[in-house]
Design an enzyme around this catalytic site. Structure first.
Site, mmCIF file in Angstrom:
data_model
loop_
_atom_site.group_PDB
_atom_site.id
_atom_site.type_symbol
_atom_site.label_atom_id
_atom_site.label_comp_id
_atom_site.label_asym_id
_atom_site.label_seq_id
_atom_site.Cartn_x
_atom_site.Cartn_y
_atom_site.Cartn_z
ATOM 1 N N ARG A 214 0.622 -1.260 0.073
ATOM 2 C CA ARG A 214 0.358 -0.035 0.050
ATOM 3 C C ARG A 214 0.803 1.183 -0.002
ATOM 4 N NH1 ARG A 214 -4.369 0.494 4.575
ATOM 5 N NH2 ARG A 214 -4.915 -1.254 3.745
ATOM 6 N N TYR B 92 -17.710 12.773 -14.322
ATOM 7 C CA TYR B 92 -17.437 13.782 -15.442
ATOM 8 C C TYR B 92 -16.136 14.190 -16.227
ATOM 9 C CZ TYR B 92 -21.631 15.268 -12.827
ATOM 10 O OH TYR B 92 -22.917 15.341 -12.382
ATOM 11 N N HIS C 292 -7.787 -4.176 -8.063
ATOM 12 C CA HIS C 292 -7.724 -3.305 -6.652
ATOM 13 C C HIS C 292 -8.867 -3.523 -6.033
ATOM 14 C CE1 HIS C 292 -5.140 -0.736 -4.379
ATOM 15 N NE2 HIS C 292 -6.206 0.213 -4.156
#
Length: 892
Positions: A32, A122, A78
């Protein structure tokens, strides 16, 4: 019914917690938070890029919705929150976060003002051309793969990375028990340093720094000082000071401004403008009249408009000091090396990357060689078939099916349906296996001991189309066979030579540099360091005033002119109706000030940190400069030169002598006051109904004169007061009568006892000098001797000072009137006299404070002499100026 305990396994909770926490820690560290030294990527960054690679989102492809990319990465590689993936995608697209963005974003991806990116539905994205270099040759088995979270797919454990991405892009992450913070660098410089290592693996870190001198931040700015960079590159840890880039500009006639065009990395522009504005309102930053942001699509432009009398360099350094426009990047180059976290210096980071690229070249070359050998083997069969075309046609034509045709070709026999007569009619014969002496037989795959060709070759022949049997096509096959054998020779040469492989790594790095290199953005100020504002402050003698309500300022000594005794004085300060001057003294602009308060606290401040003001200026609140409690106020101030304040011998051989309103005195070693704290320290323990009134710096063998408002004084040796710790209340210095208070304390050095006079001043403007020799030495604690005959005409005693003939006096009244007059103009009288008028006071005015000043001519000469001696590192130029110790000699 008895419970079934056969499936219950007893465990030790302590051991289970240890084991689980270690597993969790390693998961965070490896999977991580920390980048891999080889490609400089954390798993989430690697998966985002690999997911875009799967979607075919190359630099030339059409944009795809960010939500589509996030879904691809979440669904395949993931299995965490979508925000972590989208936040990663956004950061990779921000040109103010990434020195070289790896994602080409379309839409709102946030701003340097801290604006968030638009929702993923968007925005659209694809990879940049540079990101493609991280995945180049990924399909040639160049890196290891691992199963994804559900075992349905394979994902790479590292990317091939055609450039040193860990240095170029940097990294920032917090793991368990460790963290990483790697600054970004210029691509060309990082590649040049890597090439230098390839050319000479024994090179030093300094050799590499000649090519990669410092980090290169995406927001530009200035690296101020080089020590932090040097430490980071040599040890893996260091503090790199970053500054905004400013320049002076005349925005209109007679009005200057500081224009900020670049800010430090990871600094929020909008927040810093608000911070600067707040500091201006709080008087932490002075000299600014307006602040506005004129940034647009053409670049950043923050205009800091200055007041007419502001000094641009001083304002600039105040901005650096009180905002994040000077910030620190704490380099901590921690990365995963073979799955383990390690702190790396610059050379180690480059070394591990070069070994990674070397392995990529080896695996890529071996993959290409295998493919070339397989193709050569196929072409060898085709050329053999073309050399025996009639026989091959006969075998294929008369074989009952394709499997039989393949078997007959492999064995080199004709079908049983063909007799020798048939073959003779066909005019064909079976030639031996086709070989040519000039061919590289090692390039051909193994053939059976008995047989004409392999199964792969036979299948290739059966796939031939008729147009490949033309003469020209046959020549192409032969030419390709010759070329592929040459390629095999080349690839084998690469595998046989480490030098050749490293040369390829070098060539490919320089190719990336040629395509993507740009100019360095971050300037380097090698001569910089911590802000030293005194370098920008003129070395001069100044008058410092502090009012009853805590307003302070410094003014050049040259502002005041000497006047005769009895003059009406100059206006020294603009005061409020309910305020008056309490402290006035002469010091040096670079001295260290120790402030002692009513409550017995001590605070620190440099003289130049006190705002400069004109003779009539009101000044600034001392509470904006030091952290004084609301119910406390400054009572005494000591000035110590910077050099003395850092000299252990001086600190341990000098003392702070303090006196309180109720007649207590106390002595503490100066060293106890040499460690400044923002919230101050306890200097003396004060009773609830008492106050600190004075503090003086002594040399250990001084004598002390303390006086009361009743006009009496005690002269004793400071040895009568033994040194005690800071948190003590001291001993009795003088016995006071009813309604009396202690008004002053004079500390006298041994060489000044014959020359020093005691100046006594009454509240109504009367004063006189009396030789110190008229004050016999007594034991401390008594009522003392008469020092001035106090009457209604003189008023109570308000000041007791030690003076000499060659000094001037500064007298300040409660209404803010100040007069400078020579001591020699004040009569010398006996102790039991009233004195003469030294200042004409207006109605309802009274003297507030007095200090002594070196005469102007002597001050100039003394400063020159002191500067000369300072050049020899013997003394500090401040020695010629009286410190606010109320009678202490300059030598003390």
């Amino acid at each position: 019914m008895e419970a079934d305990n056969s499936r219950i396994i007893p465990i030790n909770i302590e051991e289970e917690m240890k084991s689980s926490y270690i597993d969790y820690s390693m998961s965070v560290i490896v999977s991580r938070a920390l980048p891999d030294v080889r490609d400089g990527l954390k798993p989430v960054h690697r998966r985002v890029l690999y997911g875009m690679h799967d979607l075919g989102l190359t630099a030339g492809a059409a944009y795809k919705k960010s939500a589509r990319i996030v879904g691809e990465v979440l669904g395949k590689y993931h299995p965490h929150g979508d925000s972590s993936v989208y936040d990663t995608l956004v950061r990779l697209a921000q040109d103010f976060s990434m020195r070289y963005p790896l994602v080409d974003g379309q839409g709102n991806f946030g701003s340097i003002d801290g604006d968030s990116a638009a929702a993923m539905r968007y925005t659209e994205a694809r990879m940049t051309k540079l990101a493609e270099e991280l995945l180049r040759d990924l399909g040639k088995e160049t890196v290891n793969t691992q199963e994804n979270f559900d075992g349905s797919l394979e994902e790479p454990t590292v990317l091939p990375a055609a450039f040193p991405n860990m240095l170029v892009s940097g990294a920032d992450g917090i793991a368990v028990g460790m963290a990483t913070k790697i600054p970004p660098h210029n691509l060309g410089e990082a590649i040049d340093a890597t090439v230098a290592y390839i050319d000479n693996p024994e090179c030093s870190i300094e050799d590499l720094m000649a090519h990669c001198p410092a980090p290169d931040f995406p927001t530009g700015g200035i690296i101020y000082g080089y020590k932090g960079v040097h430490d980071a590159y040599h040890t893996g840890r260091g503090r790199v000071i970053m500054r905004a880039k400013m320049h002076e500009e005349e925005i209109r006639k007679g009005r200057q401004a500081l224009v900020i065009t670049e800010i430090p990395y990871q600094v929020n522009k909008s927040n810093e403008l608000e911070r600067i504005a707040k500091r201006v309102r709080d008087d932490k930053i002075e000299g600014i009249s307006d602040l506005r942001d004129e940034s647009d699509r053409d670049g950043m432009r923050i205009v800091v408009e200055l007041k007419q009398n502001a000094v641009p360099d001083v304002v600039k350094n105040q901005i650096y000091k009180h905002s994040r426009l000077q910030d620190t990047f704490g380099v901590n180059m921690v990365a995963l090396v073979n799955g383990r976290p390690r702190v790396l210096n610059l050379k180690q980071a480059i070394q591990h990357y070069v070994e990674h690229r070397h392995e990529i070249v080896v695996r890529r070359t071996r993959y290409d060689l295998d493919k070339a050998q397989a193709r050569a083997h196929t072409l060898a069969g085709l050329t053999r078939a073309l050399d025996n075309l009639d026989a091959v046609i006969a075998i294929v034509r008369h074989s009952p099916d394709s499997d039989a045709a393949r078997e007959n070709l492999m064995r080199g026999v004709y079908p049983d349906t063909l007799s020798d007569a048939d073959l003779e009619d066909l005019g064909v014969s079976l030639a031996p296996p086709h070989t040519r002496p000039d061919r590289n037989e090692n390039a051909l795959m193994h053939r059976p001991d008995e047989g004409w060709m392999t199964e792969e070759q036979a299948r290739a022949i059966l796939r031939l189309t008729l147009n490949r049997l033309t003469g020209m096509e046959r020549e192409k096959i032969v030419a390709e066979y010759d070329d592929i054998l040459g390629e095999i020779d080349r690839l084998q040469t690469i595998l046989d030579s480490r030098e050749r492989r490293l040369a390829i790594v070098r060539e490919e790095l320089l190719e990336v540099k040629d395509r993507f290199n740009d100019e360095r953005r971050t300037a380097i100020d090698y001569t910089g360091g911590d802000i030293i504002m005194e370098d920008l402050i003129e070395r001069e003698h100044v008058v410092v005033t502090l009012t009853h309500q805590g307003l302070t300022k410094r003014t050049s000594l040259d502002v005041y002119r000497a006047q005769g005794r009895g003059g009406v004085g100059l206006k020294a300060t603009g005061r409020r109706d309910d305020d008056y001057i309490e402290h006035l003294f002469v010091t040096h602009s670079h001295d260290m000030l120790l402030f002692f308060t009513d409550h017995g606290q001590c605070y620190w401040l440099r003289v130049f940190e006190i705002p400069e003001g004109s003779r009539t200026a009101k000044g600034r609140s001392i509470r904006n400069l030091i952290d004084i409690a609301p119910d406390d106020r400054v009572r005494a101030v000591l000035s110590v030169s910077k050099d003395d304040f850092e000299d252990d011998d001086f600190l341990n051989s000098h003392y702070v002598l303090m006196a309180t309103r109720k007649g207590q005195v106390k002595k503490s070693v100066l060293e106890a006051f040499s460690r400044p704290r923002t919230n101050g320290i306890i200097a003396i323990s004060i009773d609830e109904d008492d106050q600190l009134i004075e503090a003086a710096l002594t040399g250990g063998d001084n004598t002390v004169v303390v006086g009361s408002s009743g006009g009496r004084a005690v002269h004793f040796h400071e040895d009568d007061v033994r040194p005690t710790g800071r948190n003590t209340r001291g001993v009795r210095g003088i016995t006071l009568g009813d309604d009396e208070r202690m008004v002053g304390m004079v500390s006298v050095a041994p060489d000044m006892r014959e020359a020093l006079d005691i100046l006594a001043v009454g509240a109504n403007g009367y004063g006189k000098r009396t030789a110190l020799t008229e004050y016999r030495t007594q034991s401390r604690g008594g009522k003392g001797l008469i020092t001035m005959k106090t009457t209604n005409r003189t008023g109570p005693l308000v000041a007791l000072k030690g003076v000499t003939d060659d000094e001037d006096l500064m007298v300040i009244t409660e209404n803010g009137i100040m007069i400078r007059t020579g001591v020699e103009g004040i009569s010398t009288m006996g102790r039991n006299t009233q004195g003469v008028r030294i200042i004409n006071l207006k109605s309802k005015d009274a003297i507030a404070d007095i200090t002594r000043v070196v005469v102007e001519e002597e001050a100039d000469g003394a400063e020159e002499t002191a500067d000369e001696r300072a050049a020899d590192e013997d003394t500090d130029p401040t020695v010629a100026v009286d410190t606010p110790t109320n009678g202490q000699s300059p030598e003390a």
